[in-house]
Design a protein around this motif. Structure first.
Motif, mmCIF file in Angstrom:
data_model
loop_
_atom_site.group_PDB
_atom_site.id
_atom_site.type_symbol
_atom_site.label_atom_id
_atom_site.label_comp_id
_atom_site.label_asym_id
_atom_site.label_seq_id
_atom_site.Cartn_x
_atom_site.Cartn_y
_atom_site.Cartn_z
ATOM 1 N N GLY A 81 16.757 32.689 -9.833
ATOM 2 C CA GLY A 81 18.169 32.854 -9.505
ATOM 3 C C GLY A 81 18.457 32.445 -8.079
ATOM 4 N N LEU A 82 19.011 33.339 -7.295
ATOM 5 C CA LEU A 82 19.381 33.044 -5.912
ATOM 6 C C LEU A 82 18.191 33.080 -4.962
ATOM 7 N N GLY A 83 17.048 33.590 -5.433
ATOM 8 C CA GLY A 83 15.813 33.462 -4.673
ATOM 9 C C GLY A 83 15.445 34.580 -3.718
ATOM 10 N N LEU A 84 16.150 35.715 -3.753
ATOM 11 C CA LEU A 84 15.868 36.775 -2.783
ATOM 12 C C LEU A 84 14.405 37.223 -2.781
ATOM 13 N N PRO A 85 13.799 37.607 -3.920
ATOM 14 C CA PRO A 85 12.401 38.057 -3.876
ATOM 15 C C PRO A 85 11.446 36.985 -3.336
ATOM 16 N N GLY A 86 11.656 35.729 -3.746
ATOM 17 C CA GLY A 86 10.796 34.665 -3.243
ATOM 18 C C GLY A 86 10.915 34.484 -1.746
ATOM 19 N N ILE A 87 12.123 34.634 -1.220
ATOM 20 C CA ILE A 87 12.341 34.523 0.226
ATOM 21 C C ILE A 87 11.641 35.668 0.952
ATOM 22 N N VAL A 88 11.719 36.864 0.395
ATOM 23 C CA VAL A 88 11.001 38.001 0.990
ATOM 24 C C VAL A 88 9.494 37.740 0.949
ATOM 25 N N ALA A 89 9.015 37.151 -0.151
ATOM 26 C CA ALA A 89 7.597 36.803 -0.240
ATOM 27 C C ALA A 89 7.216 35.779 0.824
ATOM 28 N N LEU A 90 8.079 34.801 1.073
ATOM 29 C CA LEU A 90 7.830 33.840 2.150
ATOM 30 C C LEU A 90 7.720 34.554 3.493
ATOM 31 N N ASN A 112 18.883 28.783 0.052
ATOM 32 C CA ASN A 112 18.774 30.110 0.656
ATOM 33 C C ASN A 112 17.465 30.272 1.413
ATOM 34 N N ALA A 113 16.380 29.691 0.892
ATOM 35 C CA ALA A 113 15.102 29.747 1.616
ATOM 36 C C ALA A 113 15.235 29.039 2.960
ATOM 37 N N ARG A 114 15.860 27.862 2.956
ATOM 38 C CA ARG A 114 16.055 27.140 4.213
ATOM 39 C C ARG A 114 17.011 27.886 5.135
ATOM 40 N N LEU A 115 18.014 28.541 4.555
ATOM 41 C CA LEU A 115 18.958 29.326 5.349
ATOM 42 C C LEU A 115 18.248 30.422 6.131
ATOM 43 N N ASN A 116 17.154 30.940 5.556
ATOM 44 C CA ASN A 116 16.385 31.995 6.215
ATOM 45 C C ASN A 116 15.228 31.449 7.051
ATOM 46 N N GLY A 117 15.195 30.140 7.240
ATOM 47 C CA GLY A 117 14.231 29.539 8.153
ATOM 48 C C GLY A 117 12.941 29.061 7.527
ATOM 49 N N TYR A 118 12.888 28.929 6.193
ATOM 50 C CA TYR A 118 11.653 28.525 5.517
ATOM 51 C C TYR A 118 11.819 27.138 4.902
ATOM 52 N N ALA A 119 10.823 26.304 5.127
ATOM 53 C CA ALA A 119 10.841 24.939 4.592
ATOM 54 C C ALA A 119 9.627 24.653 3.719
ATOM 55 N N ASP A 120 8.582 25.487 3.840
ATOM 56 C CA ASP A 120 7.336 25.247 3.108
ATOM 57 C C ASP A 120 7.340 26.056 1.813
ATOM 58 N N PHE A 121 7.948 25.488 0.782
ATOM 59 C CA PHE A 121 8.003 26.133 -0.527
ATOM 60 C C PHE A 121 8.178 25.037 -1.566
ATOM 61 N N ARG A 122 8.045 25.416 -2.842
ATOM 62 C CA ARG A 122 8.248 24.454 -3.925
ATOM 63 C C ARG A 122 9.255 25.013 -4.923
ATOM 64 N N THR A 123 9.835 24.126 -5.704
ATOM 65 C CA THR A 123 10.706 24.545 -6.802
ATOM 66 C C THR A 123 10.189 23.922 -8.100
ATOM 67 N N MET A 124 10.453 24.600 -9.212
ATOM 68 C CA MET A 124 9.996 24.136 -10.522
ATOM 69 C C MET A 124 11.009 24.550 -11.579
ATOM 70 N N GLN A 125 11.535 23.588 -12.310
ATOM 71 C CA GLN A 125 12.402 23.936 -13.441
ATOM 72 C C GLN A 125 11.494 24.355 -14.592
ATOM 73 N N LEU A 126 11.661 25.582 -15.061
ATOM 74 C CA LEU A 126 10.675 26.180 -15.959
ATOM 75 C C LEU A 126 11.346 27.042 -17.016
#
Length: 219
Positions: A81-90, A112-126
């Motif tokens: 979804g909007l990615g909150l848990p993944g961002i917290v994990a980052l 949203n990940a970039r908004l919180n200062g993270y660039a090292d992540f991946r996305t996957m349509q699953l």
């Protein structure tokens, strides 16, 4: 498609004293009027629930903050979804892949990940009902996936197939009706799990009760 979602709102989400910024559609109801969503509903009874920040995602975010993570551990957020848990994990040093059925959700999660200062992540349509054969991870993060009974068997099968031995899946649910089936099926399949009562909600708003399932695969 993004230009048809209406205004984008930015919310400061406070989890255990930490603030995370999350952008989300301000008029999520508009999504159901999009032709692509109409087609998905007709094909698979799909609904774009990703556009809301659900209490179970806040519960999962809180749980992630209390885990003793090893830095650089690979984590897969399912139905991000909007990615909150993944961002917290980052923010806890994990290497995160955001995954979702909907490509538009992945766009928001990545932004949203970039908004919180993270660039090292991946996305996957699953689609969790048919994961790639080579997808194996030590950490699965999932919130509010058990909203329909038909989801339960595929979710349990996904965890069994994708979670590595010695790994952990953190799954949160608002104690929706199908949750009784989740427990029963995991027990029948011999999955080891513990449960913990969680609460979460918007600041100053109603706080909802839910459950954290900590599911493990023996090493």
């Amino acid at each position: 498609m993004l230009d048809k979602l209406g205004p984008i709102l930015r919310e400061n989400v406070i989890i255990e004293g930490r603030t995370y910024r999350i952008d989300h559609p301000g008029e999520a109801d508009r999504l159901v009027n999009l032709p692509a969503v109409h087609a998905a509903v007709a094909k698979d009874e799909y609904m774009p629930y990703w556009a809301d920040l659900w209490p179970a995602s806040r519960m999962l975010a809180k749980a992630i903050l209390h885990e003793p993570w090893t830095p650089e551990t690979e984590a897969l957020e399912v139905g991000c979804g909007l990615g909150l848990p993944g961002i917290v994990a980052l923010s806890m040093g994990l290497k995160v892949t955001f995954s979702d059925y909907d490509a538009c959700a992945l766009r928001f999660a990545a932004d949203n990940a970039r908004l919180n200062g993270y660039a090292d992540f991946r996305t996957m349509q699953l689609d969790w009902r048919s994961p790639p054969n080579d997808l194996r991870v030590p950490v699965i993060l999932a919130s509010d996936l058990v909203y329909e009974l038909r989801n339960v068997v595929p979710i349990v099968a996904f965890i069994q197939r994708v979670l590595l031995p010695g790994g952990v899946c953190l799954l949160t649910d608002q104690d929706r009706v199908p949750s009784h089936a989740l427990k029963e099926i995991m027990q029948n399949e011999g999955l080891a799990f513990t449960t913990k009562m969680m609460r979460a909600g918007e600041p100053g708003g109603r706080r909802l009760k839910g459950t954290l399932y900590r599911i493990t695969i023996p090493a």
